[in-house]
Write a protein that holds these residues in place. Structure first.
Motif, PDB file in Angstrom:
ATOM      1  N   LYS A 170       0.358 -87.071 -21.688  1.00 44.84           N
ATOM      2  CA  LYS A 170       1.748 -87.381 -22.050  1.00 44.84           C
ATOM      3  C   LYS A 170       1.810 -88.296 -23.273  1.00 44.84           C
ATOM      4  N   LEU A 171       0.964 -89.327 -23.272  1.00 41.53           N
ATOM      5  CA  LEU A 171       0.950 -90.267 -24.393  1.00 41.53           C
ATOM      6  C   LEU A 171       0.546 -89.576 -25.691  1.00 41.53           C
ATOM      7  N   ASN A 172      -0.486 -88.735 -25.619  1.00 40.50           N
ATOM      8  CA  ASN A 172      -0.951 -88.049 -26.825  1.00 40.50           C
ATOM      9  C   ASN A 172       0.127 -87.143 -27.400  1.00 40.50           C
ATOM     10  N   TYR A 220       2.030 -96.188 -28.095  1.00 37.23           N
ATOM     11  CA  TYR A 220       0.809 -95.445 -27.763  1.00 37.23           C
ATOM     12  C   TYR A 220      -0.335 -96.399 -27.425  1.00 37.23           C
ATOM     13  N   PHE A 221      -0.443 -97.485 -28.170  1.00 40.16           N
ATOM     14  CA  PHE A 221      -1.536 -98.425 -27.962  1.00 40.16           C
ATOM     15  C   PHE A 221      -1.240 -99.405 -26.828  1.00 40.16           C
ATOM     16  N   GLU A 222       0.009 -99.456 -26.412  1.00 38.03           N
ATOM     17  CA  GLU A 222       0.371-100.268 -25.250  1.00 38.03           C
ATOM     18  C   GLU A 222       0.174 -99.500 -23.950  1.00 38.03           C
ATOM     19  N   THR A 281      -6.490 -94.210 -19.899  1.00 40.12           N
ATOM     20  CA  THR A 281      -7.637 -93.923 -19.040  1.00 40.12           C
ATOM     21  C   THR A 281      -7.306 -92.913 -17.950  1.00 40.12           C
ATOM     22  N   ASP A 282      -6.039 -92.829 -17.569  1.00 38.10           N
ATOM     23  CA  ASP A 282      -5.610 -91.806 -16.615  1.00 38.10           C
ATOM     24  C   ASP A 282      -5.373 -90.498 -17.366  1.00 38.10           C
ATOM     25  N   THR A 283      -5.976 -89.422 -16.888  1.00 34.54           N
ATOM     26  CA  THR A 283      -5.956 -88.156 -17.619  1.00 34.54           C
ATOM     27  C   THR A 283      -4.542 -87.636 -17.846  1.00 34.54           C
ATOM     28  N   GLU A 284      -3.717 -87.598 -16.806  1.00 35.71           N
ATOM     29  CA  GLU A 284      -2.365 -87.067 -16.949  1.00 35.71           C
ATOM     30  C   GLU A 284      -1.519 -87.951 -17.856  1.00 35.71           C
TER      31      GLU A 284
END
Length: 407
Positions: free
Chosen positions: A217-219, A204-206, A210-213
């Motif tokens: 997905k990451l969240n 997640y931290f890698e 900044t890109d919304t989409e």
């Protein structure tokens, strides 16, 4: 996001008067005579009424402030994140102007078929508007890179009248610059802090939030990963508390954390807002938790008296009875026993305990400031700004426990 303050209005007024020859402060007439003066008086009264009405709305002339940032999603779709930093409701009209920064040229639409959604932002709330430009502009043309220039949007809550129009940059493509641009830095946090995060959460931290989409997905993957990790813990993960409710609505019916006003110069260069993420849009805790964030105002190079906020302090609050020694807090990817949070405690009473968690996000202020400046090349980070920011940091680091209260 850039923040526009009330002191900008002095410069805007001066520019308006210089360019138009119209003075905003009129002199009194000594002797009104005849029908012409009756008509003039009527016009003036109407003007006063309109001005008073305008000031009841969200207006920069009344000292109302917002933070605003736009991201192009492709296919003519723009998302605009707005933080309403005032006590008034903010209602954007479904109108905009598309401009070029350097020339001030407006790009004319070929139709007025522009769609807005989520245009209402409550006091001290945050909302993401969606704007569809696809039917009004030549999107293929907008997506062609500009050379040494960029676009910006002008939005309004009252027909673009003075004090009620708001600008935000928008990039439809990666523009071309003939002068070197500072490259973006890696999203990863400091190595020592990164290594304290469980391996199953490090992705997640890698990743780039900044890109919304990509952030969505990451969240989602991050929430699934930390929920699974919580299931393997022998103890309870205790969430923090805040007045922020779903939909970024503020609940002011119960006491919540405040910072005392201070007459010091440092206080004049600080912003306080509730946030769930850091400046790179990484969650501070679990989804839905919010911290009171104190940010320093860093000046922008191109425009006087405009600023970008650098988050310095992050205050998470917990119910004291729930935060027992055998339970855990989840802070920036780390599962932390409450008995290990004592060094970060800045407030406690019979009901609440509050921790300042910036050491979980960064430990080297100089590096943190330099990295932020690399990600935001529009910042005027000279020696004076560096020194002022360090003074702000030290003042609040020394005095924070004495400035916190619940109300």
């Amino acid at each position: 996001m850039n923040r526009f303050q009330s002191e900008n209005l002095m410069h805007i007024k001066e520019h308006f008067q210089r360019e138009t020859g119209v003075h905003l402060n009129t002199k009194k007439c000594r002797r009104p005579y005849g029908k012409a003066m009756v008509l003039l008086t009527t016009v003036l009264l109407c003007g006063v009424s309109l001005t008073a009405f305008g000031f009841q709305q969200f207006s920069g002339l009344a000292g109302d402030e917002l933070a605003i940032g736009a991201v192009y999603q492709g296919n003519g779709i723009v998302t605009v994140t707005v933080e309403n930093q005032s006590d008034k409701d903010l209602h954007f009209q479904p109108k905009l102007k598309l401009m070029k920064w350097n020339s001030g040229e407006e790009i004319p639409p070929h139709s007025q078929d522009i769609t807005f959604t989520n245009t209402e932002i409550p006091p001290h709330g945050e909302e993401t508007m969606t704007i569809d430009l696809s039917s009004a502009y030549d999107i293929a043309l907008l997506e062609q890179p500009l050379t040494d220039d960029s676009y910006y949007l002008v939005l309004t809550n009252n027909n673009f009248i003075f004090g009620q129009d708001w600008m935000c940059s928008i990039a439809f493509a990666e523009n071309i610059y003939t002068t070197p641009q500072t490259p973006s830095v890696n999203n990863q946090i400091e190595t020592d802090l990164f290594e304290k995060i469980p391996k199953s959460l490090r992705f997640y931290f890698e990743g780039d939030s900044t890109d919304t989409e990509e952030r969505r997905k990451l969240n989602a993957a991050y929430e699934e990963a930390y929920s699974k990790l919580f299931g393997d813990i022998d103890g309870n993960i205790i969430p923090s508390v805040s007045p922020v409710r779903p939909g970024n609505r503020m609940d002011t019916t119960a006491p919540y954390l405040h910072i005392k006003d201070s007459p010091t110069e440092e206080d004049q260069r600080i912003t306080m807002q509730w946030h769930s993420t850091d400046s790179r849009f990484k969650l501070l805790a679990t989804e839905g938790e919010h911290a009171l964030v104190l940010s320093a105002n860093l000046p922008l190079t191109k425009y006087q008296n405009t600023f970008t906020d650098l988050p310095l302090f992050f205050l998470l609050t917990y119910e004291k009875d729930a935060a027992s020694a055998q339970d855990y807090a989840f802070i920036y990817g780390q599962i932390v026993p409450f008995d290990q949070l004592a060094p970060y405690e800045v407030y406690t009473d019979d009901t609440y305990v509050c921790y300042e968690i910036s050491p979980f996000l960064y430990t080297d202020l100089d590096r943190y400031l330099q990295d932020f400046a690399k990600e935001h090349p529009e910042i005027d980070l000279d020696e004076t700004t560096m020194e002022q920011t360090k003074q702000i940091y030290q003042y609040y680091r020394d005095n924070l426990p004495d400035l916190i209260y619940f109300k």
